[in-house]
Design a protein around this motif. Structure first.
Motif, short mmCIF file in Angstrom:
data_model
loop_
_atom_site.label_atom_id
_atom_site.label_comp_id
_atom_site.label_asym_id
_atom_site.label_seq_id
_atom_site.Cartn_x
_atom_site.Cartn_y
_atom_site.Cartn_z
N LYS A 1 -9.67 5.00 6.35
CA LYS A 1 -10.89 4.91 4.58
C LYS A 1 -10.01 4.48 3.74
CE LYS A 1 -14.36 8.06 2.74
NZ LYS A 1 -14.36 9.29 2.71
N TYR A 2 -8.93 5.05 3.53
CA TYR A 2 -8.96 4.82 2.11
C TYR A 2 -7.46 3.37 2.13
CZ TYR A 2 -11.05 8.54 0.22
OH TYR A 2 -12.63 9.76 0.01
N CYS B 1 0.94 -1.17 0.02
CA CYS B 1 0.09 -0.16 0.01
C CYS B 1 0.78 1.18 -0.03
CB CYS B 1 -0.67 -0.03 0.97
SG CYS B 1 -0.23 0.22 2.73
#
Length: 85
Positions: free
Chosen positions: A53-54, A25
């Protein structure tokens, strides 16, 4: 707070990894403001919730003290000899 050595100077940082983070990520580096700290940014901005959230990780490095004993990032302003590059 985690630590590492850079140019014989002990540096500190906070690493936030959401529970939903996936291998590979993105990592966002969030620098605090002049006179601030990584703790100020974490408590004031709420960026960890955005990371949740992301699905990205965030590292909050801690600046060093300048000649006025104020936390900073060396932006070549003749305030310190710290190498932030």
């Amino acid at each position: 707070m985690s630590q590492f050595m850079h140019h014989n100077l002990q540096r500190e940082y906070v690493l936030y990894q959401p529970s939903n983070v996936k291998k590979g990520c993105p990592l966002v580096v969030f620098l605090h403001w002049y006179t601030g700290s990584s703790e100020d940014v974490i408590n004031f901005i709420g960026f960890n919730e955005i990371a949740d959230k992301y699905g990205f990780a965030v590292v909050y490095p801690e600046g060093t003290l300048d000649k006025y004993q104020t936390k900073h990032w060396n932006a070549n302003l003749d305030l310190s000899d710290t190498d932030d590059i």
